[in-house]
Design a protein around this motif. Structure first.
Motif, mmCIF file in Angstrom:
data_model
loop_
_atom_site.group_PDB
_atom_site.id
_atom_site.type_symbol
_atom_site.label_atom_id
_atom_site.label_comp_id
_atom_site.label_asym_id
_atom_site.label_seq_id
_atom_site.Cartn_x
_atom_site.Cartn_y
_atom_site.Cartn_z
ATOM 1 N N SER A 30 15.775 -8.529 20.587
ATOM 2 C CA SER A 30 14.591 -9.366 20.778
ATOM 3 C C SER A 30 13.328 -8.607 20.380
ATOM 4 C CB SER A 30 14.496 -9.861 22.224
ATOM 5 O OG SER A 30 14.300 -8.795 23.120
ATOM 6 N N TRP A 31 13.224 -7.335 20.760
ATOM 7 C CA TRP A 31 12.073 -6.540 20.360
ATOM 8 C C TRP A 31 12.083 -6.273 18.863
ATOM 9 C CZ3 TRP A 31 7.755 -6.126 22.747
ATOM 10 C CH2 TRP A 31 7.710 -6.207 24.135
ATOM 11 N N ALA A 32 13.280 -6.050 18.307
ATOM 12 C CA ALA A 32 13.375 -5.818 16.868
ATOM 13 C C ALA A 32 12.900 -7.032 16.087
ATOM 14 C CB ALA A 32 14.810 -5.480 16.479
ATOM 15 N N MET A 33 13.265 -8.228 16.554
ATOM 16 C CA MET A 33 12.843 -9.453 15.881
ATOM 17 C C MET A 33 11.314 -9.594 15.923
ATOM 18 S SD MET A 33 15.310 -11.001 14.472
ATOM 19 C CE MET A 33 14.491 -12.550 14.132
ATOM 20 N N ILE A 34 10.749 -9.346 17.096
ATOM 21 C CA ILE A 34 9.288 -9.472 17.228
ATOM 22 C C ILE A 34 8.584 -8.451 16.349
ATOM 23 C CG2 ILE A 34 7.361 -9.237 18.845
ATOM 24 C CD1 ILE A 34 9.362 -10.238 21.033
#
Length: 211
Positions: free
Chosen positions: A207-211
């Motif tokens: 999720s952090w990687a996507m953001i």
């Protein structure tokens, strides 16, 4: 805050950003319109309807409040879509209709849950935002759009593969018992926390990687 799964909501809104920024033309006004529509439909309506169907989060939010959130958000998203059709391109109308249908069919599990599958999840919450936003930018499908769509499908499939067992452990499992025995004979106890930890860690990282 309880309903909206902020990391997951942000994850899927990133697909809107991706669909816009890989396009050969980037228009800030168009992007803002499409992003706002998806924020209403995915961020609010979809999660309210999901809680109505079986109360997976076990909230005490009244059904009427959840229905009001869903209906108002879908009407708002459709209104924004209609504005986009009038000011950007009328060819986006099918996407508006498809978006409303997907939110309702997936989250309310219409047709015996045929639209509530892993594949439909990847299409509805990964492929659809990328393609719709990409089309809104350039009114065609470019090679970069095809690549981004494939990536969104794969990433959303990975999310689903991790989140399904994670939710099973987090929401529905009272107790897990067992022992992990290694080749050298050493052992470690198994419980829900041990099984769920790598799933949750992978989802947080993604999720952090996507953001």
């Amino acid at each position: 805050m309880t309903l909206h799964h902020i990391p997951y909501t942000a994850w899927h809104l990133v697909y809107v950003v991706l669909g816009a920024t890989i396009s050969s033309i980037f228009d800030r006004g168009r992007f803002a319109i499409v992003f706002f529509a998806f924020a209403l439909a995915v961020g609010v309506a979809a999660h309210a309807l999901d809680e109505l169907k079986g109360r997976p989060l076990r909230t005490r939010i009244p059904d009427g409040a959840l229905w009001a959130m869903a209906v108002v958000s879908l009407i708002g998203a459709s209104g924004v879509g209609a504005y986009a059709a009038a000011t950007i391109t009328v060819t986006i109308v099918p996407s508006i209709a498809a978006g409303v249908f997907l939110v309702l069919a997936y989250n309310l599990e219409w047709f015996g849950g045929q639209f509530h599958t892993d594949r439909q999840f990847a299409v509805a919450w990964g492929v659809f935002p990328v393609l719709t936003t990409h089309w809104g930018m350039v009114s065609r499908i470019e090679p970069a759009g095809i690549a981004a769509t494939a990536a969104a499908y794969a990433l959303t499939g990975a999310q689903r593969a991790l989140s399904t067992p994670a939710r099973e452990l987090r929401r529905r499992t009272r107790e897990v018992t067992g022992t992990l025995t290694r080749h050298d004979g050493s052992q470690s106890p198994l419980d829900a926390r041990r099984l769920g930890a790598p799933l949750e860690a992978a989802l947080r990282a993604l999720s952090w990687a996507m953001i």
